[in-house]
Design a protein around this motif. Structure first.
Motif, PDB file in Angstrom:
ATOM      1  N   PRO A 270      67.411 -19.155  70.807  1.00 53.95           N
ATOM      2  CA  PRO A 270      66.276 -19.778  71.022  1.00 53.95           C
ATOM      3  C   PRO A 270      65.112 -18.635  70.542  1.00 53.95           C
ATOM      4  O   PRO A 270      65.267 -17.377  71.235  1.00 53.95           O
ATOM      5  N   ILE A 271      63.920 -19.110  70.131  1.00 52.06           N
ATOM      6  CA  ILE A 271      62.962 -18.139  70.015  1.00 52.06           C
ATOM      7  C   ILE A 271      61.597 -19.118  70.532  1.00 52.06           C
ATOM      8  O   ILE A 271      61.560 -20.194  70.426  1.00 52.06           O
ATOM      9  N   SER A 272      60.664 -18.151  70.715  1.00 53.10           N
ATOM     10  CA  SER A 272      59.388 -18.572  71.144  1.00 53.10           C
ATOM     11  C   SER A 272      58.253 -18.833  69.695  1.00 53.10           C
ATOM     12  O   SER A 272      58.246 -17.943  69.124  1.00 53.10           O
ATOM     13  N   ILE A 273      57.594 -19.851  69.914  1.00 56.18           N
ATOM     14  CA  ILE A 273      56.647 -19.875  68.984  1.00 56.18           C
ATOM     15  C   ILE A 273      55.408 -19.096  69.266  1.00 56.18           C
ATOM     16  O   ILE A 273      54.803 -19.324  70.616  1.00 56.18           O
ATOM     17  N   GLU A 274      54.810 -18.208  68.575  1.00 52.55           N
ATOM     18  CA  GLU A 274      53.585 -17.499  68.841  1.00 52.55           C
ATOM     19  C   GLU A 274      52.211 -18.238  68.392  1.00 52.55           C
ATOM     20  O   GLU A 274      52.167 -18.283  67.031  1.00 52.55           O
ATOM     21  N   ILE A 275      51.700 -18.757  69.281  1.00 48.64           N
ATOM     22  CA  ILE A 275      50.381 -19.690  68.605  1.00 48.64           C
ATOM     23  C   ILE A 275      49.078 -18.387  68.623  1.00 48.64           C
ATOM     24  O   ILE A 275      48.879 -17.652  69.169  1.00 48.64           O
ATOM     25  N   PRO A 276      48.550 -18.816  67.254  1.00 50.16           N
ATOM     26  CA  PRO A 276      47.586 -17.943  67.089  1.00 50.16           C
ATOM     27  C   PRO A 276      46.408 -17.837  68.072  1.00 50.16           C
ATOM     28  O   PRO A 276      46.119 -19.111  68.675  1.00 50.16           O
ATOM     29  N   SER A 277      45.658 -16.949  68.380  1.00 54.17           N
ATOM     30  CA  SER A 277      44.672 -16.520  69.419  1.00 54.17           C
ATOM     31  C   SER A 277      43.114 -17.014  68.895  1.00 54.17           C
ATOM     32  O   SER A 277      42.363 -17.208  69.867  1.00 54.17           O
ATOM     33  N   LEU A 293      39.949 -22.895  71.098  1.00 50.62           N
ATOM     34  CA  LEU A 293      40.747 -23.956  71.675  1.00 50.62           C
ATOM     35  C   LEU A 293      42.155 -23.177  72.303  1.00 50.62           C
ATOM     36  O   LEU A 293      42.701 -22.259  71.473  1.00 50.62           O
ATOM     37  N   SER A 294      42.872 -23.879  73.212  1.00 52.29           N
ATOM     38  CA  SER A 294      43.755 -23.280  73.571  1.00 52.29           C
ATOM     39  C   SER A 294      44.833 -24.267  73.732  1.00 52.29           C
ATOM     40  O   SER A 294      44.808 -25.398  73.611  1.00 52.29           O
ATOM     41  N   ALA A 295      46.210 -23.697  73.447  1.00 51.95           N
ATOM     42  CA  ALA A 295      47.444 -24.686  73.370  1.00 51.95           C
ATOM     43  C   ALA A 295      48.033 -24.996  74.782  1.00 51.95           C
ATOM     44  O   ALA A 295      47.846 -24.448  75.633  1.00 51.95           O
ATOM     45  N   GLY A 296      48.623 -26.408  74.594  1.00 52.71           N
ATOM     46  CA  GLY A 296      49.222 -26.808  75.931  1.00 52.71           C
ATOM     47  C   GLY A 296      50.510 -26.022  75.880  1.00 52.71           C
ATOM     48  O   GLY A 296      50.778 -24.831  75.420  1.00 52.71           O
ATOM     49  N   GLU A 297      51.315 -26.516  76.818  1.00 54.07           N
ATOM     50  CA  GLU A 297      52.683 -26.289  76.666  1.00 54.07           C
ATOM     51  C   GLU A 297      53.324 -25.863  75.224  1.00 54.07           C
ATOM     52  O   GLU A 297      53.735 -26.911  74.625  1.00 54.07           O
ATOM     53  N   VAL A 298      53.930 -24.799  75.206  1.00 49.63           N
ATOM     54  CA  VAL A 298      54.708 -24.390  73.920  1.00 49.63           C
ATOM     55  C   VAL A 298      56.321 -24.325  73.981  1.00 49.63           C
ATOM     56  O   VAL A 298      56.630 -23.504  74.730  1.00 49.63           O
ATOM     57  N   PRO A 299      56.873 -25.263  73.356  1.00 47.13           N
ATOM     58  CA  PRO A 299      58.207 -25.209  73.416  1.00 47.13           C
ATOM     59  C   PRO A 299      59.009 -24.198  72.883  1.00 47.13           C
ATOM     60  O   PRO A 299      58.386 -23.364  71.839  1.00 47.13           O
ATOM     61  N   LYS A 300      60.210 -23.653  73.420  1.00 44.08           N
ATOM     62  CA  LYS A 300      61.076 -22.644  72.596  1.00 44.08           C
ATOM     63  C   LYS A 300      61.934 -23.502  71.580  1.00 44.08           C
ATOM     64  O   LYS A 300      62.168 -24.856  71.762  1.00 44.08           O
ATOM     65  N   ILE A 301      62.097 -23.063  70.498  1.00 38.33           N
ATOM     66  CA  ILE A 301      63.030 -23.806  69.321  1.00 38.33           C
ATOM     67  C   ILE A 301      64.366 -22.982  69.288  1.00 38.33           C
ATOM     68  O   ILE A 301      64.335 -21.761  69.378  1.00 38.33           O
ATOM     69  N   THR A 303      66.667 -21.695  66.076  1.00 36.39           N
ATOM     70  CA  THR A 303      66.727 -21.272  64.657  1.00 36.39           C
ATOM     71  C   THR A 303      67.745 -20.314  64.605  1.00 36.39           C
ATOM     72  O   THR A 303      68.468 -19.513  65.419  1.00 36.39           O
ATOM     73  N   ALA A 304      68.354 -20.437  63.190  1.00 36.94           N
ATOM     74  CA  ALA A 304      69.383 -18.963  62.944  1.00 36.94           C
ATOM     75  C   ALA A 304      68.719 -18.082  62.133  1.00 36.94           C
ATOM     76  O   ALA A 304      69.217 -17.218  61.849  1.00 36.94           O
ATOM     77  N   LEU A 305      67.164 -18.180  62.153  1.00 33.76           N
ATOM     78  CA  LEU A 305      66.458 -16.925  61.404  1.00 33.76           C
ATOM     79  C   LEU A 305      66.651 -15.632  62.216  1.00 33.76           C
ATOM     80  O   LEU A 305      66.864 -15.577  63.342  1.00 33.76           O
ATOM     81  N   GLU A 306      66.688 -14.631  61.377  1.00 35.20           N
ATOM     82  CA  GLU A 306      66.820 -13.553  62.018  1.00 35.20           C
ATOM     83  C   GLU A 306      65.645 -12.717  62.780  1.00 35.20           C
ATOM     84  O   GLU A 306      65.765 -11.759  63.418  1.00 35.20           O
ATOM     85  N   SER A 307      64.513 -13.296  62.171  1.00 32.14           N
ATOM     86  CA  SER A 307      63.150 -12.867  62.834  1.00 32.14           C
ATOM     87  C   SER A 307      62.544 -14.140  63.330  1.00 32.14           C
ATOM     88  O   SER A 307      63.213 -15.075  63.801  1.00 32.14           O
ATOM     89  N   ASP A 308      61.339 -13.955  63.904  1.00 31.23           N
ATOM     90  CA  ASP A 308      60.616 -15.077  64.600  1.00 31.23           C
ATOM     91  C   ASP A 308      60.144 -16.224  63.683  1.00 31.23           C
ATOM     92  O   ASP A 308      59.404 -16.788  64.041  1.00 31.23           O
ATOM     93  N   GLY A 309      60.638 -16.177  62.567  1.00 30.15           N
ATOM     94  CA  GLY A 309      60.490 -17.330  61.569  1.00 30.15           C
ATOM     95  C   GLY A 309      59.396 -17.231  60.655  1.00 30.15           C
ATOM     96  O   GLY A 309      58.712 -16.095  60.546  1.00 30.15           O
ATOM     97  N   ASN A 310      59.144 -18.166  59.896  1.00 34.76           N
ATOM     98  CA  ASN A 310      58.327 -18.428  58.983  1.00 34.76           C
ATOM     99  C   ASN A 310      57.414 -19.524  59.296  1.00 34.76           C
ATOM    100  O   ASN A 310      57.336 -20.623  58.707  1.00 34.76           O
ATOM    101  N   PHE A 311      56.251 -19.244  60.075  1.00 32.22           N
ATOM    102  CA  PHE A 311      55.835 -20.421  60.817  1.00 32.22           C
ATOM    103  C   PHE A 311      54.386 -20.693  60.051  1.00 32.22           C
ATOM    104  O   PHE A 311      53.595 -19.885  59.461  1.00 32.22           O
ATOM    105  N   THR A 312      53.961 -22.108  59.873  1.00 32.26           N
ATOM    106  CA  THR A 312      52.601 -22.366  59.468  1.00 32.26           C
ATOM    107  C   THR A 312      52.061 -23.276  60.759  1.00 32.26           C
ATOM    108  O   THR A 312      52.864 -23.933  61.209  1.00 32.26           O
ATOM    109  N   TYR A 313      50.848 -23.399  60.739  1.00 35.80           N
ATOM    110  CA  TYR A 313      50.210 -24.268  61.778  1.00 35.80           C
ATOM    111  C   TYR A 313      48.939 -25.017  60.976  1.00 35.80           C
ATOM    112  O   TYR A 313      48.184 -24.581  60.279  1.00 35.80           O
TER     113      TYR A 313
END
Length: 382
Positions: A270-277, A293-301, A303-313
């Motif tokens: 499980p890893i945490s999603i880091e929301i842009p500030s 704008l601030s984000a609501g509750e951020v779920p953990k996901i 993944t098999a990625l070795e880092s915190d992923g390749n996220f886009t928003y």
């Protein structure tokens, strides 16, 4: 927000999408012609065998039929089943001509005892005919991204062209499990329902033995025909990790799913999603031109990625926030994607309030001042 448009805010960690599989020596050996194990959170493939090969998938088809029925609404409304639709071979929930049922009962009849009669009755109820229901099935498949699938029957009985890949069935299960009612039904080992003419209470038993064989399993659907062989779609959660497993034409499906889960749970984390500030929105008619704008509750996901992923928003909101508004007012949604695939949507709220900008009184020009003075003098003379 009736007129929603999306404007994209993209932040990406510079790691590309990679093959998530470990070395061949560590992978389980399965008997399936087609198989796949994915993260339920991200849809990424953890393990696969011929996962894009289109194969008959038997009664796992009913995942799609049940989902469409649930999405049609009015689940508790009673109606009489179509007499011709329920005249079908194979497994049954026990419907007979004249039976009074609900859509909820038909969903249970499809997902637990794998009733072909329930699937046909559902198709006619939703679309008017089995053929028209198949059109809806294929439209839904396209929306989900099932690119190696084609639906002909709502029950999964063998028909020319009817089939899907293991990966497509995993995507279908991932979509269906987002529906709370679907997940509740497919996780039950048995259920008491009331239907018939007149309706009376009876019990239906789930054909999915994996529910009691392996801790954490909460669905999804079994299937079998002579052409398709044994088919199984399952889902399992352990320590915050959620996986979906599919095997098509597998003589040893129960054990293969267990082996794949043992492998998968050792590979994902499980890893945490880091929301842009710095997510913000433009303001119209306010004392501020822009607000954060601030984000609501951020779920953990998971993944098999070795880092915190390749996220886009992607921020989905109106082009402007119209003043006045308060702090913590919902202003849109943040769509989180991994390697281009949507993971979740998180509500966005205003981090501050904003008042309406007061319009300044327009100063009169020289001519207007002269006219006003003349009018004033004339009024005084009267």
């Amino acid at each position: 927000m009736n007129k929603i448009i999306a404007f994209i805010l993209t932040f990406a960690i510079c790691m590309p999408c990679v093959d998530f599989s470990a070395s061949a020596e560590e992978k389980p050996t399965v008997s399936a012609v087609g198989a796949v194990l994915i993260s339920a959170d991200t849809g990424e493939i953890i393990y696969s065998v011929n996962c894009d090969t289109k194969l008959p998938m038997a009664s796992t088809t009913k995942i799609m039929s049940a989902l469409l029925l649930l999405e049609s609404g009015n689940l508790d409304e009673e109606f009489v089943v179509d007499s011709d639709a329920i005249k079908v071979e194979g497994s049954s929930m026990g419907l007979v001509e004249g039976d009074i049922v609900t859509k909820y009962a038909l969903c249970c009849g499809m997902l637990l005892p794998s009733g072909n009669d329930a699937a046909n009755a559902a198709a006619v109820c939703v679309a008017g005919s089995i053929e028209e229901f198949a059109v809806l099935m294929n439209e839904k498949a396209k929306q989900i991204g099932m690119s190696h699938s084609y639906f002909v029957t709502p029950s999964g009985l063998d028909e020319k062209g009817h089939g899907a890949s293991a990966y497509d069935m995993a995507l279908l299960a991932r979509e269906a499990l987002k529906n709370e009612t679907f997940r509740e039904i497919c996780s039950k080992q048995s259920i008491q329902l009331r239907f018939g003419n007149p309706p009376y209470d009876r019990w239906l038993k789930n054909t999915n033995k994996l529910l009691s064989m392996y801790d954490g399993v909460y669905g999804v659907k079994t299937g079998f025909t002579d052409d398709a062989g044994r088919c199984l779609v399952s889902a399992c959660e352990r320590d915050g990790k959620r996986l979906i497993c599919v095997t098509l034409n597998d003589k040893n499906d129960w054990q293969d799913h267990i082996s794949m889960y043992e492998y998968g749970f050792s590979k994902v984390k499980p890893i945490s999603i880091e929301i842009p500030s710095d997510i913000s929105a433009d303001v119209a008619g306010g004392i501020k031109q822009k607000v954060l704008l601030s984000a609501g509750e951020v779920p953990k996901i998971c993944t098999a990625l070795e880092s915190d992923g390749n996220f886009t928003y992607e921020v989905k909101a109106s082009p402007f926030l119209y003043a006045p508004f308060d702090e913590n007012q919902q202003a849109g949604m943040l769509c989180v994607k991994l390697c281009g695939r949507e993971i979740c949507e998180i509500p966005l709220f205003t981090a501050e309030s904003c008042e309406v900008k007061k319009l300044q009184k327009k100063e009169k020009n020289l001519l207007e001042k002269f006219k006003s003075k003349i009018v004033k003098i004339l009024k005084q003379e009267k």
